[in-house]
Design a protein around this motif. Structure first.
Motif, PDB file in Angstrom:
ATOM      1  N   GLY A   1      60.908 -24.473  54.626  1.00  0.00           N
ATOM      2  CA  GLY A   1      60.797 -23.985  55.627  1.00  0.00           C
ATOM      3  C   GLY A   1      61.368 -22.375  55.196  1.00  0.00           C
ATOM      4  O   GLY A   1      61.445 -21.644  56.231  1.00  0.00           O
TER       5      GLY A   1
ATOM      6  N   GLY B   1      58.519 -20.141  55.115  1.00  0.00           N
ATOM      7  CA  GLY B   1      57.350 -19.857  55.187  1.00  0.00           C
ATOM      8  C   GLY B   1      56.804 -19.330  53.876  1.00  0.00           C
ATOM      9  O   GLY B   1      55.805 -18.985  54.491  1.00  0.00           O
ATOM     10  N   LYS B   2      56.548 -20.569  53.837  1.00  0.00           N
ATOM     11  CA  LYS B   2      55.330 -20.470  52.477  1.00  0.00           C
ATOM     12  C   LYS B   2      53.958 -20.889  52.227  1.00  0.00           C
ATOM     13  O   LYS B   2      52.447 -20.596  52.483  1.00  0.00           O
ATOM     14  N   SER B   3      54.053 -22.539  54.502  1.00  0.00           N
ATOM     15  CA  SER B   3      52.528 -21.903  54.291  1.00  0.00           C
ATOM     16  C   SER B   3      51.906 -21.100  55.616  1.00  0.00           C
ATOM     17  O   SER B   3      50.893 -21.114  55.575  1.00  0.00           O
ATOM     18  N   THR B   4      52.347 -20.387  55.988  1.00  0.00           N
ATOM     19  CA  THR B   4      52.678 -19.314  56.451  1.00  0.00           C
ATOM     20  C   THR B   4      52.216 -18.444  56.305  1.00  0.00           C
ATOM     21  O   THR B   4      51.035 -17.422  56.061  1.00  0.00           O
TER      22      THR B   4
ATOM     23  N   ARG C   1      49.280 -24.757  60.943  1.00  0.00           N
ATOM     24  CA  ARG C   1      49.828 -23.097  60.440  1.00  0.00           C
ATOM     25  C   ARG C   1      48.646 -22.901  59.667  1.00  0.00           C
ATOM     26  O   ARG C   1      48.354 -21.599  60.319  1.00  0.00           O
TER      27      ARG C   1
ATOM     28  N   GLU D   1      49.921 -25.502  47.639  1.00  0.00           N
ATOM     29  CA  GLU D   1      52.049 -25.111  47.560  1.00  0.00           C
ATOM     30  C   GLU D   1      51.998 -26.268  47.716  1.00  0.00           C
ATOM     31  O   GLU D   1      52.026 -27.199  47.500  1.00  0.00           O
TER      32      GLU D   1
ATOM     33  N   LYS E   1      59.983 -13.380  55.275  1.00  0.00           N
ATOM     34  CA  LYS E   1      61.145 -13.542  56.918  1.00  0.00           C
ATOM     35  C   LYS E   1      61.943 -11.688  56.278  1.00  0.00           C
ATOM     36  O   LYS E   1      63.510 -11.955  57.117  1.00  0.00           O
TER      37      LYS E   1
ATOM     38  N   ASP F   1      61.853  -9.511  58.438  1.00  0.00           N
ATOM     39  CA  ASP F   1      62.124  -9.361  60.055  1.00  0.00           C
ATOM     40  C   ASP F   1      63.590  -9.801  59.922  1.00  0.00           C
ATOM     41  O   ASP F   1      64.116  -9.540  60.874  1.00  0.00           O
TER      42      ASP F   1
ATOM     43  N   SER G   1      57.256  -9.663  55.432  1.00  0.00           N
ATOM     44  CA  SER G   1      57.343 -11.019  56.878  1.00  0.00           C
ATOM     45  C   SER G   1      55.881 -11.583  57.151  1.00  0.00           C
ATOM     46  O   SER G   1      55.025 -11.151  57.499  1.00  0.00           O
ATOM     47  N   ALA G   2      55.588 -13.197  56.502  1.00  0.00           N
ATOM     48  CA  ALA G   2      54.121 -13.381  56.230  1.00  0.00           C
ATOM     49  C   ALA G   2      53.822 -13.426  58.409  1.00  0.00           C
ATOM     50  O   ALA G   2      52.848 -13.889  58.674  1.00  0.00           O
ATOM     51  N   ALA G   3      55.576 -13.754  58.987  1.00  0.00           N
ATOM     52  CA  ALA G   3      55.046 -13.990  60.538  1.00  0.00           C
ATOM     53  C   ALA G   3      54.078 -12.816  60.890  1.00  0.00           C
ATOM     54  O   ALA G   3      53.180 -12.945  62.078  1.00  0.00           O
TER      55      ALA G   3
HETATM   56  N1  LIG Z   1      61.613 -14.520  61.788  1.00  0.00           N
HETATM   57  C1  LIG Z   1      60.316 -15.339  60.380  1.00  0.00           C
HETATM   58  N2  LIG Z   1      59.926 -16.540  60.799  1.00  0.00           N
HETATM   59  C2  LIG Z   1      58.931 -16.917  60.435  1.00  0.00           C
HETATM   60  C3  LIG Z   1      58.662 -16.224  59.429  1.00  0.00           C
HETATM   61  N3  LIG Z   1      57.131 -16.737  58.467  1.00  0.00           N
HETATM   62  C4  LIG Z   1      57.129 -18.201  58.726  1.00  0.00           C
HETATM   63  N4  LIG Z   1      58.385 -17.851  59.366  1.00  0.00           N
HETATM   64  C5  LIG Z   1      58.962 -19.695  60.577  1.00  0.00           C
HETATM   65  O1  LIG Z   1      59.504 -20.731  59.576  1.00  0.00           O
HETATM   66  C6  LIG Z   1      59.407 -21.468  59.452  1.00  0.00           C
HETATM   67  C7  LIG Z   1      58.861 -22.134  58.558  1.00  0.00           C
HETATM   68  O2  LIG Z   1      57.076 -21.826  57.896  1.00  0.00           O
HETATM   69  P1  LIG Z   1      56.394 -22.646  56.901  1.00  0.00           P
HETATM   70  O3  LIG Z   1      55.311 -21.668  57.256  1.00  0.00           O
HETATM   71  O4  LIG Z   1      55.959 -24.074  57.672  1.00  0.00           O
HETATM   72  O5  LIG Z   1      57.366 -22.640  56.029  1.00  0.00           O
HETATM   73  P2  LIG Z   1      57.321 -23.600  54.692  1.00  0.00           P
HETATM   74  O6  LIG Z   1      58.212 -23.180  53.546  1.00  0.00           O
HETATM   75  O7  LIG Z   1      55.980 -23.924  54.518  1.00  0.00           O
HETATM   76  O8  LIG Z   1      57.735 -25.179  54.709  1.00  0.00           O
HETATM   77  P3  LIG Z   1      58.171 -26.156  54.073  1.00  0.00           P
HETATM   78  O9  LIG Z   1      56.176 -26.428  53.908  1.00  0.00           O
HETATM   79  O10 LIG Z   1      57.869 -27.567  55.119  1.00  0.00           O
HETATM   80  O11 LIG Z   1      58.718 -26.567  53.187  1.00  0.00           O
HETATM   81  C8  LIG Z   1      58.519 -21.494  60.764  1.00  0.00           C
HETATM   82  O12 LIG Z   1      58.568 -21.693  61.969  1.00  0.00           O
HETATM   83  C9  LIG Z   1      57.742 -20.137  60.526  1.00  0.00           C
HETATM   84  O13 LIG Z   1      57.243 -19.620  62.040  1.00  0.00           O
HETATM   85  C10 LIG Z   1      58.482 -14.593  59.511  1.00  0.00           C
HETATM   86  O14 LIG Z   1      57.913 -13.965  57.672  1.00  0.00           O
HETATM   87  N5  LIG Z   1      59.468 -14.666  59.946  1.00  0.00           N
END
Ligand SMILES: Nc1nc2c(ncn2[C@@H]2O[C@H](COP(=O)(O)OP(=O)(O)OP(=O)(O)O)[C@@H](O)[C@H]2O)c(=O)[nH]1
Ligand SMILES: [Mg+2]
Length: 303
Positions: free
Chosen positions: A55, A57-60, A98, A144, A192, A194, A223-225
């Motif tokens: 969680g 934000g790897k995929s983002t 994503r 990933e 993240k 932010d 911030s990947a978002a």
């Molecule tokens: N506030 C914030 N949230 C983020 C950011 N990047 C990603 N997120 C949120 O974090 C959550 C997890 O993002 P993912 O990209 O699925 O993370 P992941 O590491 O791939 O998750 P897994 O593969 O399940 O381990 C999602 O709800 C995203 O929208 C960011 O830069 N800021």
């Protein structure tokens, strides 16, 4: 299709052939070994591992990196390893969703794979899929991993560079080092940014990175978002990729060695799976009869 014909189609960049070839190596059928043998040796693809706790934000972030590399005109393959879903038995779709905006792009190929209990955050066929994507001419393959927090991180072996993606609120830096993550990263990404606590985390990580003796690593805040900081992150990855392009032998060997070891591990596990059941039955009987200890039986099985 014959394995050699399939291999030629993969080399021509035929996407359907690549998808078929990946399924073939995932299932490990008889044609799979022949297909892999007919590929040329790995040569040009830059393998980027993206790992870190669940969680973060790897995929983002991978989606952002896809944008970064597409702007440079590079062709990118993505392998997203998901934990096996207990319900479907297959890969979850979250990662693909994503990255969905790249789905129509002919120069992007995204594949989800289930880890199916394979350790180290990869799936059994990951290194074979890297070889296929290399043969298909992708400039970059991004892997990933399953969200992991422990030290057995096999993605390090097969990659030329590893991003460890973290985020504020994971706990203090001691937990990061305890999880073994300080042993594996080439770039530590505080995602993240932010959220509160990102700057403090950067400071802590810089301290840890300075303490590394055998190698150097970078710390980048993003911030990947929103996309903030992604250009700077891309530049620090490019610094590593340029070494590969310049023919850095150590870097080339690192990934090839990792693929050889992972592939051998896969072969051993498959052989073990075939052998172990009937032998284990017999050995268990001998333990029950008091002829062997459990550890003696285990050594015999391992042999
Ligand atoms: N506030 C914030 N949230 C983020 C950011 N990047 C990603 N997120 C949120 O974090 C959550 C997890 O993002 P993912 O990209 O699925 O993370 P992941 O590491 O791939 O998750 P897994 O593969 O399940 O381990 C999602 O709800 C995203 O929208 C960011 O830069 N800021
Ligand atoms: Mg993910």
């Amino acid at each position: 299709m014959k394995p050699s014909a399939l291999a030629s189609s993969v080399r021509r960049g035929d996407r359907r052939a690549l998808a078929m070839a990946i399924s073939l190596v995932e299932n490990g059928g008889p044609g799979s070994a022949a297909l892999l043998r007919s590929l040329k040796r790995p040569t040009r693809t830059f393998v980027l591992g993206v790992t870190g706790p669940p969680g973060t934000g790897k995929s983002t972030l991978v989606d952002r990196l896809l944008q970064f590399y597409r702007k440079m005109g590079l062709r990118v393959g993505v392998v997203a390893v998901d934990p096996t879903s207990p319900i479907s038995g297959g890969a979850l779709l979250g990662d693909r969703i994503r990255m969905a905006r790249h789905a129509g792009d002919r120069d992007v190929f995204i594949r989800s794979m289930a880890s199916r209990g394979w350790s180290g955050g990869l799936s059994r066929a990951t290194s074979q899929v890297i070889q296929l994507m290399d043969a298909a001419g992708f400039d970059i393959v991004i892997i990933e991993t399953v969200g992991i927090g422990q030290a057995d991180i096999e993605v390090v072996g097969v990659s030329h560079a590893v991003l460890v993606v973290l985020m504020p609120g994971l706990g203090d830096d001691v937990q990061v080092s305890k999880a073994g993550l300080m042993e594996v990263g080439d770039v530590y990404v505080v995602n993240k940014s932010d959220l509160e606590g990102a700057d403090a985390m950067v400071v802590n990580l810089l301290g840890l990175v300075r303490g590394l003796k055998s190698r150097s690593a970078a710390v980048v805040k993003v911030s990947a978002a929103s996309g903030d900081g992604v250009e700077a992150l891309g530049k620090s990855i490019e610094a590593i990729r340029s070494k590969l392009k310049a023919g850095d032998r150590e870097l080339m060997l690192r990934s090839i060695k990792g693929m050889v070891v992972e592939t051998a591990r896969g072969e051993l596990m498959q052989k073990f799976g075939r052998l172990s059941d009937s032998k284990a039955d017999r050995l268990a009987g001998e333990v029950l009869a008091g002829k062997l200890s459990v550890s003696e039986a285990a050594s015999r099985l391992a042999k």
